[in-house]
Scaffold this active site. Structure first.
Site, mmCIF file in Angstrom:
data_model
loop_
_atom_site.group_PDB
_atom_site.id
_atom_site.type_symbol
_atom_site.label_atom_id
_atom_site.label_comp_id
_atom_site.label_asym_id
_atom_site.label_seq_id
_atom_site.Cartn_x
_atom_site.Cartn_y
_atom_site.Cartn_z
ATOM 1 N N GLU A 76 0.819 -1.209 0.000
ATOM 2 C CA GLU A 76 0.000 0.000 0.000
ATOM 3 C C GLU A 76 0.860 1.269 0.000
ATOM 4 O OE1 GLU A 76 -3.021 0.173 -0.552
ATOM 5 O OE2 GLU A 76 -3.597 2.203 0.046
ATOM 6 N N ASP A 77 1.929 1.272 0.770
ATOM 7 C CA ASP A 77 2.649 2.526 1.009
ATOM 8 C C ASP A 77 4.040 2.620 0.381
ATOM 9 O OD1 ASP A 77 0.507 3.365 2.472
ATOM 10 O OD2 ASP A 77 1.356 2.826 4.422
#
Ligand code: MN
Length: 724
Positions: A76-77
């Site tokens: 996600e990051d």
């Protein structure tokens, strides 16, 4: 902040064989890809996944879950791809990380329609593997613990509401009580800080007043029990401010009246000891009325087992006692994590059952549905809006959401209109089930289709989704007009022939005006539907023949029957109008009074607007139509050896009223390839049952064979076809 070596120690404490190297590799991987990212607290970002993994060690989860926790934000990051994770840590971990990432991307907005759709996605992501939810809950817990670092109040509030509405109830439903309590209390602190502060103040006051009350109460409880021969480990704790608040709201009482702010867990060896300890406590201390609950004999829906009671205990304090065994305690604290012991790489697949990977989800959803105390769970949560839905799966694992009460036919139409139109059967969790079965949460449904199948008018009576209903109705409408046209054409051909004329479309076209119709096929359809008779049309075409025949109107039944009797072929190539290929339930109906079967000698009765109803030639109902010769239609089966249609025959039986005779009966019928579709006890005496049974058969011969087999069974007294 937890350190990496501590994490490894904690895992090794409950799983000595844990792969230390893999844990360290995951840690280094996360640290590297998160790089210099920081949390709002100012801590390096990778401290977060480390904390999440640390939380999960309290639940003694497997290695794959711990590694997933360490990697849960990398996709996600950061620039990390699932392929990289799969290569370095295996497919299982990659799949779990993917699931957590999907959950993270779902936001529960206030828009109702969006929310329903998002919850659907949420269930789908969770359904992959329960460990996805475990990691997500731990992630949420750590984010809640550090919520105060977020500057924007709206954002803090949104996250707190979501935690209260979605995550805390989910934690409770899978039995993670400690997780649920902490999530709720953290959310409470954000949503209602004033209330929480005042409760904390009151708790402080009581604590000061009572001194070290908890240890003293524990010591005295232990003594009371051991004096009576019960060995117990007792834990005492204050309730969280939120659970105190919740109880105040629930009971509508002020804080002063709420005195049992302490709960004590009494852990004993056996179930037997639970009840003995309860008896001792009730003997030694005054009982608070109305507080006793037996979750041993009736566990909570999430599996929680314990005895609860309230007493004015040592020091005259009102306290709550929760009495349970160590095993029950483990389940109460760790919930689903206590039940599921994963082996690396196997995921949830080890759990026995037909659709194992979905079983936990079915249980979860079942619990949502049947929550014994809805005020505890459903009322104030967003999950409530999903209780009218069932979540089912295709064999490939695609989620299909349907309203409660939906059947495999609804499921088939939800998958695709074509699948719906051609469905012939359904396997639910691997078992063949009738198309009208009601689907349950977590069912895996495989639809069996056949190109030859078309929607059946009977489906319309049990499907509940709008899509299925609309498709079936539309099909019936078009099909009906085709059927009426087909039947009407046959009737007209016969009517013309009877008068010695040749039937032509041109002749019909000439009388369109007489019947105020614009198309020839409309006349056919009207005749087929019984709105016009064949004779009316013939008379319109040849006005001269009017009233030449059938003036008396009365047709004695005997001659008709004789005529039919002469036509011995009955089932063969009779001269009657062929009813082959007409779909029962539309232009053609089989009478419920005599249940005609292919091979029976039959006659048709035209009913206005309904088409033709087929009766056996000896059916008593025909007496009602002796005055209406124009409604009689000479029909024949025109049997086709290849036909595989199923008809219903009705039998009247008398069987001995002894155990096993009904079993005998169904065995004989099943052995002869018949299928009982309905069974009714018509009469019952001490000696006999009289039964009416509907059996699905291919034709008359099939039914006759079954009758012969039944007659040979000693438990069966008499068998005959039911008439009228
Ligand atoms: Mn996270």
């Amino acid at each position: 902040m937890i350190r990496q070596f501590e994490l490894v120690e904690r895992v090794k404490a409950y799983d000595p064989g844990a792969d230390e190297d893999a844990l360290n590799r995951a840690y280094v991987f996360a640290m590297k890809v998160h790089g210099s990212q920081t949390r709002l607290s100012g801590d390096p970002y990778f401290s977060h996944p480390l904390e999440v993994a640390g939380i999960l060690t309290d639940y003694k989860v497997d290695m794959a879950s711990i590694i997933t926790a360490l990697l849960h934000d990398t996709v996600e990051d950061t620039e990390t791809s699932l392929e990289e994770i799969s290569k370095s840590f295996g497919k299982d971990v990659a799949r779990l990380v993917d699931g957590v990432t999907k959950l993270t991307r779902i936001e529960f907005q206030s828009d109702q329609a969006k929310q329903a759709e998002n919850f659907r996605k949420f269930v789908l992501a969770m359904s992959e593997d329960i460990r996805v939810l475990l990691v997500k809950l731990a992630d949420r817990l750590h984010n809640m613990r550090t919520l105060h670092y977020i500057k924007r109040p709206e954002k803090r509030r949104r996250i707190a509401v979501e935690t209260m509405d979605i995550y805390a109830p989910l934690a409770e439903r899978i039995g993670m009580q400690g997780m649920k309590n902490e999530l709720e209390d953290l959310a409470f602190g954000e949503l209602n800080p004033e209330a929480r502060k005042s409760i904390l103040k009151r708790l402080d006051f009581l604590r000061e007043k009572g001194g070290d009350l908890i240890p003293r109460i524990i010591a005295e409880l232990e003594k009371t029990l051991s004096d009576n021969g019960i060995k117990a480990v007792i834990e005492g704790r204050e309730k969280t401010p939120y659970s105190v608040w919740d109880k105040m709201q629930d009971k509508d009482i002020g804080f002063e009246q709420l005195s049992d702010i302490m709960a004590f867990r009494v852990i004993v060896d056996t179930t037997e000891d639970c009840y003995r300890a309860l008896g001792i406590a009730h003997g030694a201390y005054p009982v608070v009325p109305g507080r006793f609950k037996d979750y041993l004999s009736t566990p909570k829906p999430n599996g929680y087992r314990s005895l609860h009671t309230g007493v004015f205990g040592p020091e005259r304090q009102r306290i709550e006692l929760q009495i349970r065994t160590a095993e029950m305690h483990d389940v109460a604290e760790h919930g689903v994590a206590a039940h599921w012991h994963y082996k690396d790489g196997e995921g949830g697949k080890q759990i026995a059952g037909a659709a194992p990977q979905y079983r936990w989800l079915r249980e979860l959803l079942d619990i949502m549905e049947h929550a014994a105390e809805p005020e505890e769970f459903l009322e104030h949560t967003k999950l409530e809006m999903f209780k009218d839905q069932v979540f089912c799966f295709t064999p490939r694992g695609d989620l299909i959401t349907l309203p409660k009460g939906a059947t495999p036919v609804d499921f088939a139409y939800a998958v695709h209109s074509e699948v719906g139109d051609h469905c012939v059967g359904a396997k639910i969790n691997g078992r063949m089930m009738p198309l009208r079965s009601e689907l349950r949460n977590g069912d895996q449904v495989e639809i069996i289709t056949s190109a030859a199948q078309t929607p059946s008018p009977t489906w319309a009576s049990f499907v509940i989704t709008g899509k299925a209903q609309a498709r079936i109705r539309r099909f019936i409408r078009t099909q009906e007009s085709e059927e009426y046209t087909k039947l009407g054409t046959a009737i007209l051909e016969r009517a013309f022939e009877d008068e010695g004329y040749k039937f032509t479309n041109k002749a019909i076209r000439n009388v369109l005006k007489v019947f105020r119709q614009t198309r020839v096929r409309d006349i056919f359809a009207k005749v087929g539907a019984g709105v016009l008779t064949g004779r009316e049309v013939v008379e319109a075409v040849f006005p001269g023949i009017r009233r030449k025949k059938d003036d008396g109107k009365v047709v004695p039944l005997a001659p008709v029957r004789d005529k039919q009797a002469k036509d011995r072929s009955g089932g063969g190539k009779g001269k009657g109008i062929s009813i082959k290929g007409l779909i029962p339930g539309m232009a053609l109906h089989f009478a419920g009074c005599c249940h005609p079967l292919p091979g029976d000698r039959v006659v048709g009765i035209v009913t206005t607007g309904k088409g033709v109803t087929i009766h056996t030639i000896d059916c008593d109902t025909l007496e009602d139509f002796v005055d209406a010769s124009e409604r009689w239609l000479d029909v024949s089966w025109n049997l086709d050896k290849e036909a595989s249609d199923i008809y219903v025959g009705r039998l009247r039986l008398t069987i001995l009223n002894v155990p096993g005779s009904l079993g005998d009966l169904s065995t004989v019928i099943a052995k002869n390839d018949g299928n009982i579709s309905n069974l009714k006890v018509a009469d019952r005496t001490p000696q006999f049952f009289e039964l009416l049974i509907d059996i699905e058969v291919r034709d008359l011969k099939h039914l006759t064979d079954i009758i012969a087999a039944l007659r040979a069974d000693p438990a069966i007294n008499s068998v005959e076809r039911a008439r009228g």
